[in-house]
Design an enzyme around this catalytic site. Structure first.
Site, PDB file in Angstrom:
ATOM      1  N   THR A   1       0.838  -1.200   0.000  1.00 50.93           N
ATOM      2  CA  THR A   1       0.000   0.000   0.000  1.00 50.93           C
ATOM      3  C   THR A   1       0.869   1.245   0.000  1.00 50.93           C
ATOM      4  O   THR A   1       1.992   1.226   0.501  1.00 50.93           O
ATOM      5  CB  THR A   1      -0.952   0.049   1.217  1.00 50.93           C
ATOM      6  OG1 THR A   1      -1.766   1.226   1.106  1.00 50.93           O
ATOM      7  CG2 THR A   1      -0.221   0.107   2.540  1.00 50.93           C
TER       8      THR A   1
ATOM      9  N   ASP B   1      -7.588  -4.256   0.971  1.00 51.53           N
ATOM     10  CA  ASP B   1      -8.508  -3.392   0.253  1.00 51.53           C
ATOM     11  C   ASP B   1      -9.688  -3.187   1.180  1.00 51.53           C
ATOM     12  O   ASP B   1     -10.204  -4.130   1.777  1.00 51.53           O
ATOM     13  CB  ASP B   1      -8.954  -4.018  -1.062  1.00 51.53           C
ATOM     14  CG  ASP B   1      -9.634  -2.970  -1.930  1.00 51.53           C
ATOM     15  OD1 ASP B   1      -8.978  -1.962  -2.265  1.00 51.53           O
ATOM     16  OD2 ASP B   1     -10.828  -3.115  -2.236  1.00 51.53           O
TER      17      ASP B   1
ATOM     18  N   LYS C   1      -9.890   2.103  18.310  1.00 49.86           N
ATOM     19  CA  LYS C   1     -10.287   1.848  16.915  1.00 49.86           C
ATOM     20  C   LYS C   1      -9.623   0.562  16.406  1.00 49.86           C
ATOM     21  O   LYS C   1     -10.278  -0.286  15.813  1.00 49.86           O
ATOM     22  CB  LYS C   1      -9.910   3.027  16.008  1.00 49.86           C
ATOM     23  CG  LYS C   1     -10.311   2.747  14.557  1.00 49.86           C
ATOM     24  CD  LYS C   1      -9.907   3.768  13.540  1.00 49.86           C
ATOM     25  CE  LYS C   1     -10.119   3.194  12.142  1.00 49.86           C
ATOM     26  NZ  LYS C   1      -9.560   3.985  11.058  1.00 49.86           N
TER      27      LYS C   1
ATOM     28  N   HIS D   1     -12.302  -3.121  11.310  1.00 53.17           N
ATOM     29  CA  HIS D   1     -12.220  -4.067  10.195  1.00 53.17           C
ATOM     30  C   HIS D   1     -10.768  -4.444   9.906  1.00 53.17           C
ATOM     31  O   HIS D   1     -10.433  -5.598   9.739  1.00 53.17           O
ATOM     32  CB  HIS D   1     -12.887  -3.419   8.971  1.00 53.17           C
ATOM     33  CG  HIS D   1     -12.412  -2.015   8.661  1.00 53.17           C
ATOM     34  ND1 HIS D   1     -12.240  -1.065   9.631  1.00 53.17           N
ATOM     35  CD2 HIS D   1     -12.039  -1.410   7.498  1.00 53.17           C
ATOM     36  CE1 HIS D   1     -11.809   0.051   9.083  1.00 53.17           C
ATOM     37  NE2 HIS D   1     -11.668  -0.132   7.793  1.00 53.17           N
TER      38      HIS D   1
HETATM   39  P1  IMP Z   1      -8.280   1.347  -0.643  1.00 46.75           P
HETATM   40  O1  IMP Z   1      -8.401   0.153   0.278  1.00 46.75           O
HETATM   41  O2  IMP Z   1      -6.872   1.839  -0.703  1.00 46.75           O
HETATM   42  O3  IMP Z   1      -8.929   1.126  -1.951  1.00 46.75           O
HETATM   43  O4  IMP Z   1      -9.034   2.569   0.031  1.00 46.75           O
HETATM   44  C1  IMP Z   1      -9.988   2.408   0.977  1.00 46.75           C
HETATM   45  C2  IMP Z   1     -10.695   3.715   1.268  1.00 46.75           C
HETATM   46  O5  IMP Z   1     -11.800   3.370   2.132  1.00 46.75           O
HETATM   47  C3  IMP Z   1      -9.860   4.711   2.064  1.00 46.75           C
HETATM   48  O6  IMP Z   1      -9.176   5.604   1.260  1.00 46.75           O
HETATM   49  C4  IMP Z   1     -10.942   5.398   2.876  1.00 46.75           C
HETATM   50  O7  IMP Z   1     -11.627   6.304   2.094  1.00 46.75           O
HETATM   51  C5  IMP Z   1     -11.913   4.277   3.181  1.00 46.75           C
HETATM   52  N1  IMP Z   1     -11.523   3.601   4.431  1.00 46.75           N
HETATM   53  C6  IMP Z   1     -11.017   2.348   4.563  1.00 46.75           C
HETATM   54  N2  IMP Z   1     -10.747   2.067   5.860  1.00 46.75           N
HETATM   55  C7  IMP Z   1     -11.066   3.176   6.538  1.00 46.75           C
HETATM   56  C8  IMP Z   1     -10.972   3.499   7.920  1.00 46.75           C
HETATM   57  O8  IMP Z   1     -10.498   2.737   8.781  1.00 46.75           O
HETATM   58  N3  IMP Z   1     -11.414   4.726   8.236  1.00 46.75           N
HETATM   59  C9  IMP Z   1     -11.912   5.600   7.341  1.00 46.75           C
HETATM   60  N4  IMP Z   1     -12.001   5.361   6.045  1.00 46.75           N
HETATM   61  C10 IMP Z   1     -11.574   4.146   5.648  1.00 46.75           C
END
Ligand code: IMP
Length: 207
Positions: A11, A73, A179, A184
């Site tokens: 990431t 993800d 948190k 998750h």
């Molecule tokens: P990706 O997994 O990089 O595609 O992005 C996931 C997106 O989901 C993040 O950029 C946030 O917008 C949202 N997201 C995922 N986990 C969290 C969290 O723990 N808090 C707040 N937003 C989250």
């Protein structure tokens, strides 16, 4: 098999790297972000599920680096909005739109929706590709509700609008250790940590 010297976490998101390092603290293999590992990759996340996207990212990096690669993800599913923004959470309203705007937009779209219908969840899939190329994917979920205003300074992304009912607070108002315990990402990482420990045990030289 010798124990891997590092885990590459696929990431580029600094907030995620911080949480991942907090959650995996005490694990005896150090975690490297893509930047730490000197890998610069632009991966297209075109899967339809969190699991598919996590695997796409982990496989692409494993093809470059080998070794032990993890990827996550994640996103927010809001029931009253047909599970939007879902896998598109990072790209919702465009990648360069601020989270103040994204969060206000979502609150606006929920105008008139009563408490009991404001249910939502954060989902996180974590994929692992092991040194022998085998794969595992796990999922962690945190259930909650969307609030009526932005609240709290901790966390990132959609945290300021995501209320954990048992605390009566948004995940941006809670201290990081709370948190991480509930989140998750915390749940999924603890599951993958077990899978890694099992893999290492199964493949150790002394076996
Ligand atoms: P990706 O997994 O990089 O595609 O992005 C996931 C997106 O989901 C993040 O950029 C946030 O917008 C949202 N997201 C995922 N986990 C969290 C969290 O723990 N808090 C707040 N937003 C989250």
């Amino acid at each position: 098999m010798k124990k891997p010297e590092k885990i590459i976490f696929a990431t580029g998101n600094r907030d995620k790297v911080r949480e991942i390092k907090e959650i995996m603290a005490g694990f005896d293999i150090p975690i490297f972000s893509l930047k730490d590992a000197g890998i610069d990759a632009d991966i297209k996340e075109d899967g339809e599920t969190f699991e598919e996207n996590a695997l796409i990212k982990a496989r692409s990096i494993w093809n470059i680096s080998g070794g032990l690669v993890l990827s996550d993800d994640s996103g927010l599913e809001i029931d009253a909005l047909n599970k939007e923004p879902g896998v598109l959470s990072a790209r919702y309203m465009g990648e360069n739109t601020s989270y103040v705007e994204k969060n206000n937009n979502l609150i606006g779209r929920l105008e008139g929706v009563p408490d009991e219908k404001r249910t939502a969840r954060f989902v996180c899939a974590v994929a692992a590709v092991f040194p022998d190329g085998s794969e595992k994917v796990v999922r962690g979920v945190m259930e909650g509700r969307i609030g009526y205003e932005i609240k709290g300074e901790n966390g990132f992304g959609y945290d300021p609008i995501f209320i954990l009912p048992e605390y009566g607070k948004t995940t941006a108002e809670l201290p990081p250790e709370v948190k991480n315990k509930e989140s998750h990402r915390g749940k999924a990482l603890r599951l993958i940590r077990k899978e890694i420990e099992e893999y290492l045990h199964e493949n150790s030289d002394s076996k």
